[in-house]
Design a protein around this motif. Structure first.
Motif, PDB file in Angstrom:
ATOM      1  N   THR A 266       0.836  -1.208   0.000  1.00 16.68           N
ATOM      2  CA  THR A 266       0.000   0.000   0.000  1.00 16.68           C
ATOM      3  C   THR A 266       0.865   1.248   0.000  1.00 16.68           C
ATOM      4  N   LEU A 267       1.919   1.236   0.807  1.00 20.67           N
ATOM      5  CA  LEU A 267       2.832   2.387   0.823  1.00 20.67           C
ATOM      6  C   LEU A 267       3.459   2.579  -0.556  1.00 20.67           C
ATOM      7  N   GLY A 268       3.822   1.476  -1.210  1.00 23.84           N
ATOM      8  CA  GLY A 268       4.374   1.559  -2.555  1.00 23.84           C
ATOM      9  C   GLY A 268       3.359   2.024  -3.572  1.00 23.84           C
ATOM     10  N   LEU A 269       2.103   1.610  -3.391  1.00 26.33           N
ATOM     11  CA  LEU A 269       1.029   2.055  -4.291  1.00 26.33           C
ATOM     12  C   LEU A 269       0.890   3.565  -4.231  1.00 26.33           C
ATOM     13  N   MET A 270       0.903   4.109  -3.043  1.00 21.82           N
ATOM     14  CA  MET A 270       0.762   5.561  -2.886  1.00 21.82           C
ATOM     15  C   MET A 270       1.956   6.302  -3.481  1.00 21.82           C
ATOM     16  N   ALA A 271       3.140   5.780  -3.241  1.00 27.64           N
ATOM     17  CA  ALA A 271       4.340   6.413  -3.806  1.00 27.64           C
ATOM     18  C   ALA A 271       4.322   6.347  -5.328  1.00 27.64           C
ATOM     19  N   GLY A 272       3.901   5.194  -5.871  1.00 32.75           N
ATOM     20  CA  GLY A 272       3.828   5.060  -7.321  1.00 32.75           C
ATOM     21  C   GLY A 272       2.791   5.966  -7.943  1.00 32.75           C
ATOM     22  N   ALA A 273       1.648   6.111  -7.276  1.00 34.59           N
ATOM     23  CA  ALA A 273       0.613   7.003  -7.783  1.00 34.59           C
ATOM     24  C   ALA A 273       1.115   8.444  -7.817  1.00 34.59           C
ATOM     25  N   ALA A 274       1.807   8.849  -6.763  1.00 32.44           N
ATOM     26  CA  ALA A 274       2.356  10.212  -6.729  1.00 32.44           C
ATOM     27  C   ALA A 274       3.372  10.422  -7.842  1.00 32.44           C
ATOM     28  N   ARG A 275       4.082   9.366  -8.185  1.00 31.80           N
ATOM     29  CA  ARG A 275       5.144   9.450  -9.191  1.00 31.80           C
ATOM     30  C   ARG A 275       4.609   9.396 -10.615  1.00 31.80           C
ATOM     31  N   LEU A 276       3.534   8.662 -10.843  1.00 34.07           N
ATOM     32  CA  LEU A 276       3.129   8.314 -12.202  1.00 34.07           C
ATOM     33  C   LEU A 276       1.840   8.967 -12.692  1.00 34.07           C
ATOM     34  N   LEU A 277       1.051   9.524 -11.787  1.00 35.58           N
ATOM     35  CA  LEU A 277      -0.196  10.159 -12.214  1.00 35.58           C
ATOM     36  C   LEU A 277       0.055  11.534 -12.823  1.00 35.58           C
TER      37      LEU A 277
END
Length: 205
Positions: free
Chosen positions: A117-128
């Protein structure tokens, strides 16, 4: 040999989830789906939203084979080849592409370690894209309390399967998102005691 897998819950929840996706996605969105599983959702949503470019992913090779098989069977032209993405990794292999309009994670947060979940949030911040959204669906606790006895039983079953799994507290998920510059834009109660959450980038974050 038919590599297609079947998830009974996919047929039960897909119409309700589609209604929410149609509400939050632009008509011609580039979507990255995390942990697509069998691929049944991917082909159903792509068929119902023909203007959307749907990019499925899953860390499990068998799941990726199932996604491919479902895509071939459906002949959906807007479903891409599945990617091997583990959200816990620092890079997902799509960083060089244009930003996504949406990242979709259905029944992921409770059936994965908290680090995912922490990685999901970091990835969303990076890729959206700046105006992109993160859409999640699943069971959540509210204020540390289960919203239904069935969810409490489900939580116990998940933890027996893997102690790192479990129904997460919605407020803790929101805090993890906010730490990455994402705000919880809306919460929608869904059938079977689930919730759809939509996160968007905080202005100036």
């Amino acid at each position: 040999m038919d590599a297609r897998q079947y998830a009974p819950s996919a047929a039960r929840n897909r119409d309700a989830i589609l209604e929410q996706l149609a509400r939050v996605l632009p008509a011609r969105a580039r979507v990255l789906e995390i942990a697509s599983g069998s691929g049944e959702h991917a082909v159903f949503f792509a068929a119902a939203l023909p203007g959307v470019d749907w990019r499925p992913s899953d860390p499990d090779p068998a799941a990726r084979e199932s996604i491919k098989a479902w895509s071939e069977a459906s002949r959906a032209p807007n479903v891409r080849a599945p990617l091997a993405i583990d959200t816990r990794e620092a890079e997902w292999g799509v960083e060089s592409e244009p930003g996504f309009d949406a990242i979709v994670a259905i029944n992921v947060i409770h059936i994965s370690p908290w680090a995912a979940t922490l990685g999901l949030m970091a990835g969303a911040a990076r890729l959206l894209r700046d105006d992109g959204v993160l859409f999640t669906y699943g069971a959540y606790k509210r204020g540390g309390v289960h919203t239904a006895p069935s969810n409490e039983a489900f939580d116990e079953w998940l933890k027996q399967r893997d102690p790192s799994y479990g129904v997460r507290d919605l407020e803790e998920v929101e805090a993890a998102a906010r730490a990455q510059g994402l705000a919880l834009r809306d919460i929608t109660a869904m059938p079977a005691n689930n919730f759809a959450l939509t996160f968007a980038r905080i202005a100036g974050a």
